[in-house]
Every structure is written in structure tokens, then in C-alpha cells.
Design a protein around this motif. Structure first.
Motif, PDB file in Angstrom:
ATOM      1  N   ILE A  41       0.861  -1.175   0.000  1.00 20.74           N
ATOM      2  CA  ILE A  41       0.000   0.000   0.000  1.00 20.74           C
ATOM      3  C   ILE A  41       0.897   1.224   0.000  1.00 20.74           C
ATOM      4  O   ILE A  41       1.968   1.226   0.600  1.00 20.74           O
ATOM      5  N   GLY A  42       0.472   2.269  -0.701  1.00 16.17           N
ATOM      6  CA  GLY A  42       1.296   3.456  -0.830  1.00 16.17           C
ATOM      7  C   GLY A  42       0.458   4.706  -0.989  1.00 16.17           C
ATOM      8  O   GLY A  42      -0.755   4.684  -0.819  1.00 16.17           O
ATOM      9  N   TRP A  43       1.126   5.785  -1.315  1.00 11.39           N
ATOM     10  CA  TRP A  43       0.498   7.099  -1.430  1.00 11.39           C
ATOM     11  C   TRP A  43      -0.214   7.451  -0.113  1.00 11.39           C
ATOM     12  O   TRP A  43      -1.266   8.074  -0.105  1.00 11.39           O
ATOM     13  N   ILE A  44       0.393   7.014   0.997  1.00 12.69           N
ATOM     14  CA  ILE A  44      -0.189   7.214   2.327  1.00 12.69           C
ATOM     15  C   ILE A  44       0.095   8.640   2.785  1.00 12.69           C
ATOM     16  O   ILE A  44       1.236   9.091   2.764  1.00 12.69           O
ATOM     17  N   GLU A  45      -0.966   9.325   3.217  1.00 13.19           N
ATOM     18  CA  GLU A  45      -0.851  10.679   3.747  1.00 13.19           C
ATOM     19  C   GLU A  45      -1.412  10.726   5.167  1.00 13.19           C
ATOM     20  O   GLU A  45      -2.080   9.788   5.613  1.00 13.19           O
ATOM     21  N   ASN A  46      -1.148  11.826   5.863  1.00 21.47           N
ATOM     22  CA  ASN A  46      -1.603  12.002   7.238  1.00 21.47           C
ATOM     23  C   ASN A  46      -3.112  11.757   7.350  1.00 21.47           C
ATOM     24  O   ASN A  46      -3.891  12.336   6.608  1.00 21.47           O
ATOM     25  N   GLY A  47      -3.503  10.873   8.262  1.00 19.63           N
ATOM     26  CA  GLY A  47      -4.913  10.580   8.504  1.00 19.63           C
ATOM     27  C   GLY A  47      -5.473   9.423   7.714  1.00 19.63           C
ATOM     28  O   GLY A  47      -6.589   8.969   7.992  1.00 19.63           O
ATOM     29  N   ASP A  48      -4.743   8.901   6.720  1.00 19.43           N
ATOM     30  CA  ASP A  48      -5.208   7.740   5.963  1.00 19.43           C
ATOM     31  C   ASP A  48      -5.231   6.514   6.873  1.00 19.43           C
ATOM     32  O   ASP A  48      -4.535   6.463   7.903  1.00 19.43           O
ATOM     33  N   ASN A  49      -6.011   5.503   6.497  1.00 20.75           N
ATOM     34  CA  ASN A  49      -6.066   4.288   7.314  1.00 20.75           C
ATOM     35  C   ASN A  49      -6.528   3.102   6.496  1.00 20.75           C
ATOM     36  O   ASN A  49      -7.083   3.258   5.414  1.00 20.75           O
ATOM     37  N   VAL A  50      -6.297   1.914   7.051  1.00 20.29           N
ATOM     38  CA  VAL A  50      -6.832   0.663   6.519  1.00 20.29           C
ATOM     39  C   VAL A  50      -7.480  -0.094   7.669  1.00 20.29           C
ATOM     40  O   VAL A  50      -7.037  -0.005   8.816  1.00 20.29           O
ATOM     41  N   LYS A  51      -8.540  -0.834   7.344  1.00 21.10           N
ATOM     42  CA  LYS A  51      -9.264  -1.606   8.355  1.00 21.10           C
ATOM     43  C   LYS A  51      -9.292  -3.069   7.952  1.00 21.10           C
ATOM     44  O   LYS A  51      -9.482  -3.397   6.777  1.00 21.10           O
ATOM     45  N   VAL A  52      -9.114  -3.939   8.940  1.00 17.21           N
ATOM     46  CA  VAL A  52      -9.210  -5.383   8.761  1.00 17.21           C
ATOM     47  C   VAL A  52     -10.210  -5.885   9.797  1.00 17.21           C
ATOM     48  O   VAL A  52     -10.096  -5.559  10.982  1.00 17.21           O
ATOM     49  N   ARG A  53     -11.190  -6.664   9.361  1.00 17.07           N
ATOM     50  CA  ARG A  53     -12.229  -7.148  10.279  1.00 17.07           C
ATOM     51  C   ARG A  53     -11.904  -8.522  10.822  1.00 17.07           C
ATOM     52  O   ARG A  53     -11.199  -9.313  10.209  1.00 17.07           O
TER      53      ARG A  53
END
Length: 140
Positions: A41-53
Motif C-alpha cells: 500500500i502506498g500514497w499514504i498521507e496524514n490521517g489515511d487508514n486501513v481496516k481489517v475485520r
């Protein structure tokens, strides 16, 4: 179509290496081929997130490790439970590595991570792109 998606088919084992693009939902990230193989994963900026259930932590995790790369100053991975505003159970500092595909592993302690819960990795830092993530893993 629902905003929450279908129910999880099974639990996810956080004690085996998980590809960072294994997600239920995301905010602000994209994927790209990783120089180490697979995708990141890339192009990550401040406040971005990913969720895994439905992550099955069992009796509890003690450490979180992520494989990261940054041609910038880096940032922080906040390990949260439930949602992007959920309880912070750990913070990993990511320093610049000299390139967007120059990989290193970072680890940090986590606490209060037991049972089966949703996991959110929230990314914080300065302006612009922060870092890339190839994979992550917890240890008991």
C-alpha cells in the motif's frame, strides 16, 4: 450494496504475516507492485487508514511489526481497535529509508489486544506522502 460490506467469512490470524493490501476498508491509500514481490500500500498521507475485520488475537498480542519504506521523513503507524477513532493500542515510528521501495522492518509494543476484534492501522505524520507498507504481523 452496504457501507459495511458482507460479514467476514472467517477470522484472520494476526500472528502470521499479513499483506498490507488485505483490507476490509481504506481511506486515502492505493496499491502498487512491491520490489520485494507482491503488492504494497502506498500514497499514504496524514490521517489515511486501513481496516481489517475479525482479527483473532486470542490471549493477546505483545508486539506489532510492519515492513515499511519511505523516501520522505516517514511518520507513525497507530495501531487501533474497532475504528479509525478507536482505542490506540500501539504506535510504531517509521523513519525515512532512502526510497519508496527501500524496505525495513519496524516494531513496537502493543497492549490490550485480546479476543477477536476489528483492527485499524491509521497513518500520521507531516504533509505529503509518508511511507509505504508491504506487510504486517503481531507476536504474542
Amino acid at each position: 450494496m452496504t457501507t459495511g460490506g458482507p460479514p467476514p467469512a472467517d477470522t484472520l490470524d494476526p500472528y502470521t504475516r499479513q499483506e498490507a493490501e488485505t483490507i476490509n476498508g481504506e481511506s486515502g491509500i492505493e496499491t502498487e507492485p512491491a520490489s520485494e514481490g507482491g503488492m504494497n500500500i502506498g500514497w499514504i498521507e496524514n490521517g489515511d487508514n486501513v481496516k481489517v475485520r475479525n482479527v483473532a488475537f486470542g490471549a493477546g498480542a505483545k508486539t506489532f511489526t510492519a515492513r515499511v519504506a519511505s523516501a520522505a521523513a516517514g511518520g507513525t503507524i497507530e495501531v487501533r481497535l474497532g475504528s479509525a477513532t478507536g482505542t490506540v493500542v500501539g504506535r510504531c515510528t517509521v523513519a525515512g529509508t532512502g526510497g519508496w521501495q527501500t524496505w525495513t522492518s519496524v516494531s513496537c509494543p502493543v497492549s490490550g489486544v485480546t479476543g477477536t476484534q476489528d483492527l485499524v492501522l491509521r497513518f500520521t505524520g507531516g504533509s505529503g506522502y509518508l511511507f509505504n507498507v508491504n506487510w504486517w504481523q503481531f507476536a504474542a
